[in-house]
Design a protein around this motif. Structure first.
Motif, PDB file in Angstrom:
ATOM      1  N   THR A 112       4.392   0.764   2.727  1.00  0.00           N
ATOM      2  CA  THR A 112       5.596   0.858   1.897  1.00  0.00           C
ATOM      3  C   THR A 112       5.240   1.392   0.512  1.00  0.00           C
ATOM      4  OG1 THR A 112       6.559  -0.985   3.108  1.00  0.00           O
ATOM      5  CG2 THR A 112       7.562  -0.474   0.992  1.00  0.00           C
ATOM      6  N   PHE A 113       4.117   0.909  -0.039  1.00  0.00           N
ATOM      7  CA  PHE A 113       3.681   1.395  -1.357  1.00  0.00           C
ATOM      8  C   PHE A 113       3.349   2.896  -1.287  1.00  0.00           C
ATOM      9  CE2 PHE A 113       3.615  -2.860  -2.950  1.00  0.00           C
ATOM     10  CZ  PHE A 113       3.676  -2.724  -4.319  1.00  0.00           C
ATOM     11  N   ILE A 114       2.654   3.306  -0.222  1.00  0.00           N
ATOM     12  CA  ILE A 114       2.269   4.717  -0.086  1.00  0.00           C
ATOM     13  C   ILE A 114       3.517   5.602   0.063  1.00  0.00           C
ATOM     14  CG2 ILE A 114       1.056   6.398   1.403  1.00  0.00           C
ATOM     15  CD1 ILE A 114      -0.913   4.010   2.069  1.00  0.00           C
ATOM     16  N   LEU A 115       4.412   5.184   0.940  1.00  0.00           N
ATOM     17  CA  LEU A 115       5.625   5.978   1.183  1.00  0.00           C
ATOM     18  C   LEU A 115       6.547   5.991  -0.045  1.00  0.00           C
ATOM     19  CD1 LEU A 115       6.137   7.496   3.800  1.00  0.00           C
ATOM     20  CD2 LEU A 115       7.813   5.789   4.430  1.00  0.00           C
ATOM     21  N   SER A 116       6.580   4.874  -0.783  1.00  0.00           N
ATOM     22  CA  SER A 116       7.393   4.818  -2.004  1.00  0.00           C
ATOM     23  C   SER A 116       6.849   5.799  -3.040  1.00  0.00           C
ATOM     24  CB  SER A 116       7.391   3.415  -2.602  1.00  0.00           C
ATOM     25  OG  SER A 116       8.006   2.534  -1.732  1.00  0.00           O
ATOM     26  N   TYR A 117       5.519   5.963  -3.049  1.00  0.00           N
ATOM     27  CA  TYR A 117       4.913   6.932  -3.978  1.00  0.00           C
ATOM     28  C   TYR A 117       5.287   8.353  -3.552  1.00  0.00           C
ATOM     29  CZ  TYR A 117       1.522   9.822  -6.369  1.00  0.00           C
ATOM     30  OH  TYR A 117       0.955  10.806  -7.123  1.00  0.00           O
ATOM     31  N   VAL A 118       5.205   8.624  -2.256  1.00  0.00           N
ATOM     32  CA  VAL A 118       5.484   9.976  -1.740  1.00  0.00           C
ATOM     33  C   VAL A 118       6.977  10.320  -1.901  1.00  0.00           C
ATOM     34  CG1 VAL A 118       5.456  11.440   0.336  1.00  0.00           C
ATOM     35  CG2 VAL A 118       3.547   9.885  -0.121  1.00  0.00           C
ATOM     36  N   LEU A 119       7.851   9.400  -1.512  1.00  0.00           N
ATOM     37  CA  LEU A 119       9.289   9.700  -1.491  1.00  0.00           C
ATOM     38  C   LEU A 119       9.971   9.516  -2.845  1.00  0.00           C
ATOM     39  CD1 LEU A 119      10.382   8.031   1.882  1.00  0.00           C
ATOM     40  CD2 LEU A 119      10.111  10.463   1.441  1.00  0.00           C
ATOM     41  N   TRP A 120       9.636   8.425  -3.542  1.00  0.00           N
ATOM     42  CA  TRP A 120      10.367   8.075  -4.767  1.00  0.00           C
ATOM     43  C   TRP A 120       9.518   8.236  -6.026  1.00  0.00           C
ATOM     44  CZ3 TRP A 120      15.093   7.610  -2.868  1.00  0.00           C
ATOM     45  CH2 TRP A 120      15.266   7.076  -1.604  1.00  0.00           C
ATOM     46  N   ARG A 121       8.289   8.705  -5.880  1.00  0.00           N
ATOM     47  CA  ARG A 121       7.364   8.879  -7.019  1.00  0.00           C
ATOM     48  C   ARG A 121       7.135   7.558  -7.759  1.00  0.00           C
ATOM     49  NH1 ARG A 121       4.141  12.661  -6.046  1.00  0.00           N
ATOM     50  NH2 ARG A 121       5.213  14.142  -4.757  1.00  0.00           N
ATOM     51  N   GLU A 122       7.114   6.461  -7.041  1.00  0.00           N
ATOM     52  CA  GLU A 122       6.868   5.156  -7.658  1.00  0.00           C
ATOM     53  C   GLU A 122       5.368   4.940  -7.774  1.00  0.00           C
ATOM     54  OE1 GLU A 122       8.801   1.990  -5.587  1.00  0.00           O
ATOM     55  OE2 GLU A 122      10.790   2.679  -6.162  1.00  0.00           O
ATOM     56  N   ARG A 123       4.873   4.833  -8.998  1.00  0.00           N
ATOM     57  CA  ARG A 123       3.438   4.660  -9.204  1.00  0.00           C
ATOM     58  C   ARG A 123       3.098   3.182  -9.368  1.00  0.00           C
ATOM     59  NH1 ARG A 123       1.083   9.591 -10.709  1.00  0.00           N
ATOM     60  NH2 ARG A 123       2.658  11.200 -10.946  1.00  0.00           N
ATOM     61  N   ILE A 124       1.814   2.861  -9.104  1.00  0.00           N
ATOM     62  CA  ILE A 124       1.347   1.485  -9.332  1.00  0.00           C
ATOM     63  C   ILE A 124       1.092   1.346 -10.821  1.00  0.00           C
ATOM     64  CG2 ILE A 124      -0.542  -0.136  -8.860  1.00  0.00           C
ATOM     65  CD1 ILE A 124      -0.620   1.217  -6.038  1.00  0.00           C
ATOM     66  N   LYS A 125       1.763   0.342 -11.442  1.00  0.00           N
ATOM     67  CA  LYS A 125       1.753   0.277 -12.896  1.00  0.00           C
ATOM     68  C   LYS A 125       0.845  -0.801 -13.468  1.00  0.00           C
ATOM     69  CE  LYS A 125       5.905   2.694 -13.265  1.00  0.00           C
ATOM     70  NZ  LYS A 125       7.138   3.036 -13.752  1.00  0.00           N
ATOM     71  N   THR A 126       0.526  -1.819 -12.694  1.00  0.00           N
ATOM     72  CA  THR A 126      -0.295  -2.909 -13.241  1.00  0.00           C
ATOM     73  C   THR A 126      -1.583  -3.067 -12.418  1.00  0.00           C
ATOM     74  OG1 THR A 126       0.687  -4.589 -11.830  1.00  0.00           O
ATOM     75  CG2 THR A 126       1.801  -4.185 -13.921  1.00  0.00           C
ATOM     76  N   ILE A 127      -2.498  -3.835 -12.967  1.00  0.00           N
ATOM     77  CA  ILE A 127      -3.765  -4.121 -12.279  1.00  0.00           C
ATOM     78  C   ILE A 127      -3.505  -4.943 -11.009  1.00  0.00           C
ATOM     79  CG2 ILE A 127      -4.272  -6.199 -13.659  1.00  0.00           C
ATOM     80  CD1 ILE A 127      -6.953  -3.690 -12.611  1.00  0.00           C
ATOM     81  N   TYR A 128      -2.423  -5.746 -11.067  1.00  0.00           N
ATOM     82  CA  TYR A 128      -2.078  -6.573  -9.899  1.00  0.00           C
ATOM     83  C   TYR A 128      -1.837  -5.698  -8.661  1.00  0.00           C
ATOM     84  CZ  TYR A 128      -1.371 -10.598 -12.946  1.00  0.00           C
ATOM     85  OH  TYR A 128      -1.552 -11.619 -13.834  1.00  0.00           O
ATOM     86  N   GLY A 129      -1.192  -4.552  -8.886  1.00  0.00           N
ATOM     87  CA  GLY A 129      -0.887  -3.648  -7.778  1.00  0.00           C
ATOM     88  C   GLY A 129      -2.154  -3.180  -7.079  1.00  0.00           C
ATOM     89  N   TRP A 130      -3.139  -2.741  -7.873  1.00  0.00           N
ATOM     90  CA  TRP A 130      -4.404  -2.235  -7.317  1.00  0.00           C
ATOM     91  C   TRP A 130      -5.196  -3.355  -6.655  1.00  0.00           C
ATOM     92  CZ3 TRP A 130      -4.612   2.539  -6.213  1.00  0.00           C
ATOM     93  CH2 TRP A 130      -3.967   3.495  -7.024  1.00  0.00           C
TER      94      TRP A 130
END
Lengths: 140, 137
Positions: B104-122
């Protein structure tokens, strides 16, 4: 293995549709009604044309219970999101796999090794971290 | 009120997966189409009742999107029930949930350009990958 991959792929695409519906402020109940309708139509055609196994009472009962649980989950989730943060709610809902894992381990005696237990624990921490990430996105 | 609703959602979401597991444990995976038919039909009937209580016709655009979504939902449900008859729930569900979140995170980046913004995400992504490897091996 291919079923695991297809389950992940289908669910991921499905989640993106939900995101689209949310962004365009579409009515959740109508979206779900459409989804249930198309699934019922496809299954009716499948049962009519390709495969028609016997309707066993126990299977029907489990199906009805599953349907009720699905409806309640989706219905309450809309209010959960309205009342609280999506990111935190999303993380908690994703953690509900723990409920099934514990029941499977206790009821059906599925063996959990130390390695699996560590993996499970890390999975829980991962879901919580990703929930925090989602909550940070909502703030912005 | 939020705590009550989130608890209800948590338990019932777990019960959906449990129902899928029960179908495969009882050897019904060959007749999963019957289970899925009853499952979706019940949810459809309850949705129609709720819409009629609200005295509101479904939005056409939402309904059309839902019809498309239903095909993927059906594909996912059929795959989950089938997979649970081959893979133990203690192995399948953690990998499914973590894999689902990662994709979901990968597809959200591809489709909606949603980037991981915090260290928690990584941290979450790295832990999810380690978790999948540990549970699957």
């Amino acid at each position: 293995m291919q079923y695991l991959i297809s389950a992940i792929v289908f669910t991921t695409i499905f989640a993106q549709f939900y995101k689209f519906a949310n962004k365009h402020r579409l009515d959740g109940l109508s979206v779900n009604a459409g989804a249930y309708l198309s699934a019922v139509i496809v299954l009716s055609l499948y049962l009519h044309i390709i495969d028609s196994p016997a309707f066993e009472a126990e299977l029907v009962q489990i199906g009805i219970c599953g349907g009720i649980a699905t409806f309640i989950t989706v219905f309450t989730f809309f209010y959960v999101v309205k009342l609280g943060k999506l990111g935190i709610s999303w993380a908690i809902i994703n953690l509900s796999f723990l409920f099934t894992v514990f029941v499977s381990a206790i009821w059906w005696h599925e063996h959990i090794t130390i390695q699996k237990a560590i993996g499970l624990g890390l999975g829980v921490i991962a879901v919580v971290c990703l929930g925090k990430e989602q909550a940070a996105k909502e703030k912005q | 009120m939020w705590y009550v609703l989130i608890t209800i959602t948590f338990i019932f979401n777990g019960m959906i997966m449990l129902a899928g597991k029960y179908v495969s444990i009882c050897g019904y995976s060959q007749s999963k189409s019957i289970y899925l038919f009853c499952y979706f039909s019940t949810a459809l009937v309850l949705s129609i009742i709720t819409l009629s209580i609200r005295k509101q016709l479904p939005e056409l655009k939402a309904l059309m999107l839902g019809i498309l979504m239903g095909l993927f939902w059906l594909g996912a449900s059929a795959s989950i029930v089938t997979a649970l008859s081959f893979i133990p729930a203690t192995k399948f569900l953690p990998v499914f949930c973590c894999g689902n979140i990662l994709c979901t995170f990968i597809l959200s980046y591809v489709l909606w350009r949603e980037r991981i913004k915090t260290i928690y995400g990584w941290v979450g992504i790295v832990l999810a990958i380690i978790s999948i490897v540990l549970v699957m091996t």
